[in-house]
Design an enzyme around this catalytic site. Structure first.
Site, PDB file in Angstrom:
ATOM      1  N   LYS A  93       0.867  -1.177   0.000  1.00 19.87           N
ATOM      2  CA  LYS A  93       0.000   0.000   0.000  1.00 19.87           C
ATOM      3  C   LYS A  93       0.903   1.226   0.000  1.00 19.87           C
ATOM      4  CE  LYS A  93      -4.504   0.958   0.549  1.00 19.87           C
ATOM      5  NZ  LYS A  93      -5.671   0.234   0.053  1.00 19.87           N
ATOM      6  N   GLY A 193     -24.505   3.266   3.239  1.00 18.89           N
ATOM      7  CA  GLY A 193     -23.589   3.816   2.234  1.00 18.89           C
ATOM      8  C   GLY A 193     -23.940   3.293   0.856  1.00 18.89           C
ATOM      9  N   VAL A 194     -24.554   4.162   0.037  1.00 19.59           N
ATOM     10  CA  VAL A 194     -24.905   3.734  -1.317  1.00 19.59           C
ATOM     11  C   VAL A 194     -24.097   4.546  -2.335  1.00 19.59           C
ATOM     12  CG1 VAL A 194     -27.117   2.581  -0.987  1.00 19.59           C
ATOM     13  CG2 VAL A 194     -27.062   5.072  -1.050  1.00 19.59           C
ATOM     14  N   HIS A 196     -20.360   4.009  -4.765  1.00 14.15           N
ATOM     15  CA  HIS A 196     -20.033   3.144  -5.907  1.00 14.15           C
ATOM     16  C   HIS A 196     -20.443   1.693  -5.666  1.00 14.15           C
ATOM     17  CE1 HIS A 196     -17.307   6.541  -6.840  1.00 14.15           C
ATOM     18  NE2 HIS A 196     -17.656   6.217  -8.070  1.00 14.15           N
TER      19      HIS A 196
HETATM   20  P1  NAD Z   1     -17.915   5.669  -2.088  1.00 15.53           P
HETATM   21  O1  NAD Z   1     -17.178   6.830  -1.516  1.00 15.53           O
HETATM   22  O2  NAD Z   1     -18.292   5.682  -3.518  1.00 15.53           O
HETATM   23  O3  NAD Z   1     -19.263   5.416  -1.260  1.00 15.53           O
HETATM   24  C1  NAD Z   1     -19.353   5.580   0.126  1.00 15.53           C
HETATM   25  C2  NAD Z   1     -20.748   6.099   0.430  1.00 15.53           C
HETATM   26  O4  NAD Z   1     -20.883   6.176   1.842  1.00 15.53           O
HETATM   27  C3  NAD Z   1     -20.990   7.530  -0.105  1.00 15.53           C
HETATM   28  O5  NAD Z   1     -22.235   7.560  -0.787  1.00 15.53           O
HETATM   29  C4  NAD Z   1     -21.014   8.377   1.154  1.00 15.53           C
HETATM   30  O6  NAD Z   1     -21.852   9.515   1.048  1.00 15.53           O
HETATM   31  C5  NAD Z   1     -21.531   7.392   2.159  1.00 15.53           C
HETATM   32  N1  NAD Z   1     -21.263   7.757   3.552  1.00 15.53           N
HETATM   33  C6  NAD Z   1     -20.193   8.425   4.067  1.00 15.53           C
HETATM   34  N2  NAD Z   1     -20.335   8.581   5.396  1.00 15.53           N
HETATM   35  C7  NAD Z   1     -21.518   7.992   5.724  1.00 15.53           C
HETATM   36  C8  NAD Z   1     -22.228   7.821   6.934  1.00 15.53           C
HETATM   37  N3  NAD Z   1     -21.771   8.285   8.095  1.00 15.53           N
HETATM   38  N4  NAD Z   1     -23.408   7.162   6.908  1.00 15.53           N
HETATM   39  C9  NAD Z   1     -23.902   6.680   5.738  1.00 15.53           C
HETATM   40  N5  NAD Z   1     -23.277   6.830   4.557  1.00 15.53           N
HETATM   41  C10 NAD Z   1     -22.109   7.462   4.558  1.00 15.53           C
HETATM   42  O7  NAD Z   1     -17.023   4.379  -1.731  1.00 15.53           O
HETATM   43  P2  NAD Z   1     -17.134   2.938  -2.363  1.00 15.53           P
HETATM   44  O8  NAD Z   1     -16.138   2.813  -3.446  1.00 15.53           O
HETATM   45  O9  NAD Z   1     -18.561   2.600  -2.629  1.00 15.53           O
HETATM   46  O10 NAD Z   1     -16.606   2.051  -1.162  1.00 15.53           O
HETATM   47  C11 NAD Z   1     -17.414   1.798  -0.023  1.00 15.53           C
HETATM   48  C12 NAD Z   1     -16.612   1.031   1.031  1.00 15.53           C
HETATM   49  O11 NAD Z   1     -16.146  -0.186   0.482  1.00 15.53           O
HETATM   50  C13 NAD Z   1     -15.349   1.774   1.499  1.00 15.53           C
HETATM   51  O12 NAD Z   1     -15.129   1.452   2.858  1.00 15.53           O
HETATM   52  C14 NAD Z   1     -14.248   1.165   0.646  1.00 15.53           C
HETATM   53  O13 NAD Z   1     -12.989   1.244   1.290  1.00 15.53           O
HETATM   54  C15 NAD Z   1     -14.719  -0.260   0.551  1.00 15.53           C
HETATM   55  N6  NAD Z   1     -14.211  -0.977  -0.626  1.00 15.53           N
HETATM   56  C16 NAD Z   1     -14.478  -0.496  -1.881  1.00 15.53           C
HETATM   57  C17 NAD Z   1     -14.019  -1.191  -2.995  1.00 15.53           C
HETATM   58  C18 NAD Z   1     -14.322  -0.722  -4.398  1.00 15.53           C
HETATM   59  O14 NAD Z   1     -14.166  -1.501  -5.339  1.00 15.53           O
HETATM   60  N7  NAD Z   1     -14.788   0.507  -4.583  1.00 15.53           N
HETATM   61  C19 NAD Z   1     -13.270  -2.369  -2.827  1.00 15.53           C
HETATM   62  C20 NAD Z   1     -13.041  -2.852  -1.535  1.00 15.53           C
HETATM   63  C21 NAD Z   1     -13.517  -2.151  -0.442  1.00 15.53           C
END
Ligand code: NAD
Length: 363
Positions: A93, A193-194, A196
């Site tokens: 990382k 959290g909705v 990506h």
């Molecule tokens: P993202 O930033 O697109 O979505 C996160 C969502 O959570 C946003 O809509 C945001 O407004 C919302 N949010 C933030 N604080 C909040 C709260 N207190 N209560 C409710 N909602 C809240 O991120 P993502 O890419 O969808 O990833 C989501 C999680 O999954 C992260 O923890 C990320 O590390 C993990 N993750 C993502 C991937 C990936 O492929 N994108 C892969 C592995 C792990």
């Protein structure tokens, strides 16, 4: 000009590494460049299974000590995620210290790319919080050891749909373990959290006629899911832990599974995509068992994104990527079996299985 390990504060940090015996990293590089203002730390945790792969996080850390702790912890997590998913990858990382809004520039990302090149493929970088697809394109002009470039440039594109698919597989396996079949049609699932990943996850759950409750701080994201999918209702972030549910699926932030929330949550399963869901692996890994909750290890069920990136390196097609991701279902059931047999938390069972593969490869 490139210089590693040269500034005073970084020297101090280097010596503070010896005070972190919980970390056993192969290599930690401190990168500093005055011209672009780049200050980054690249941590290679383990390369026994393959080159260390992991995203580059750009974040305004309060202290440099905080940055190093983060990169050491996250790179170790990547070793386990790759190992349990059966990938020929190690764990690494990078963190770039600074604000992604204020301090980022094309020159800075290219400079970071040159540091990666100097590691000769031992570390492969990718997108993470604070870095974007465009940044990966800048980096790719300096090194080929970068993933997450657009599909139009031969990359694997957005990993989120694959992450969501793997999480969906983990949820289904958990339901099978708890109720004997994996039908979601009568289950109430809270997706916190909705963004990506969460939106793609809601799509899968909606197709199965699950009752979906969503929560987000972003009104546009909430509107997208309520407009596009059936059986979706909204709850406020304050109420989310108190609603009646079968499954809690954290897809926003880390550390939401803690003593306070576990005293409120009345669910049977916790299974989501967020990284580092357990505030304390040992305390809350056991506490979920005491509460009668089945916890799907996050680094296992959210590995779809990593599998997607791996396909970029291996040249796999989409079908093969989804097949590998589908296997998260079987792996989750395997972990539950091990946890019951050995009376250990599901998180510990997953860590042990991941470690075993690394140990066996070491010989
Ligand atoms: P993202 O930033 O697109 O979505 C996160 C969502 O959570 C946003 O809509 C945001 O407004 C919302 N949010 C933030 N604080 C909040 C709260 N207190 N209560 C409710 N909602 C809240 O991120 P993502 O890419 O969808 O990833 C989501 C999680 O999954 C992260 O923890 C990320 O590390 C993990 N993750 C993502 C991937 C990936 O492929 N994108 C892969 C592995 C792990």
């Amino acid at each position: 000009m490139l210089a590693t390990q040269e500034v005073n504060t970084f020297e101090d940090l280097k010596s503070s590494l010896s005070n972190m015996p919980e970390f056993d990293h192969e290599q930690v590089e401190f990168c500093h460049d005055e011209e672009t203002g780049l200050k980054a730390i690249i941590a290679v945790h383990n390369t026994v299974l393959g080159p260390a792969l992991g995203g580059a996080r750009m974040w305004s850390y309060k202290t440099e000590e905080e940055a190093i702790r983060d990169v050491l912890r996250l790179s170790r997590g990547m070793t386990y995620k790759a190992s349990i998913s059966g990938l020929e990858l190690g764990g690494g990382k990078a963190v770039i210290i600074g604000s992604s809004k204020r301090d980022k520039s094309e020159a800075l990302m290219k400079c970071y790319g040159r540091f990666i090149e100097s590691l000769k493929g031992k570390y492969i970088t990718a997108e993470d919080v604070g870095t974007s697809e465009q940044d990966m394109i800048y980096i790719s002009s300096e090194t080929k050891h970068v993933t997450g470039i657009p599909e139009s440039m031969g990359g694997s594109g957005d990993p989120s749909p694959v992450t969501a698919y793997g999480t969906y597989m983990g949820i289904k396996a958990s339901v099978k373990e708890m109720w004997g079949n994996d039908d979601l049609s009568d289950k109430t699932i809270v997706v916190q959290g909705v963004g990506h990943v969460g939106q793609y996850l809601v799509e899968h759950l909606s197709k199965e006629n699950a009752k979906i409750i969503v929560c987000d701080i972003n009104e546009d994201n909430l509107k997208t899911v309520t407009d596009n999918y059936k059986n979706v209702t909204v709850v406020s972030p304050e109420e989310v832990y108190n609603v009646s549910m079968d499954i809690y699926s954290p897809c926003a932030l880390g550390a939401t599974v803690n003593t306070e929330t576990l005293n409120q949550l009345k669910c049977c399963i916790i299974a989501g995509a967020a990284n580092n869901q357990l505030e304390d692996e040992n305390i809350h890994g056991r506490m979920v068992i005491e509460k009668g909750i089945l916890y799907a290890p996050d680094f296992l069920i959210n590995a779809g994104g990593l599998i997607n990136v791996f396909s970029e390196i291996k040249g796999y097609d989409r079908k093969e990527t989804l097949k590998l991701t589908e296997n998260i279902y079987n792996l989750t059931l395997e972990i539950y079996e091990k946890s019951k047999k050995e009376n250990i938390s599901t998180h510990k069972a997953a860590l042990e299985l991941a470690q075993k593969r690394v140990d066996e490869a070491k010989g």
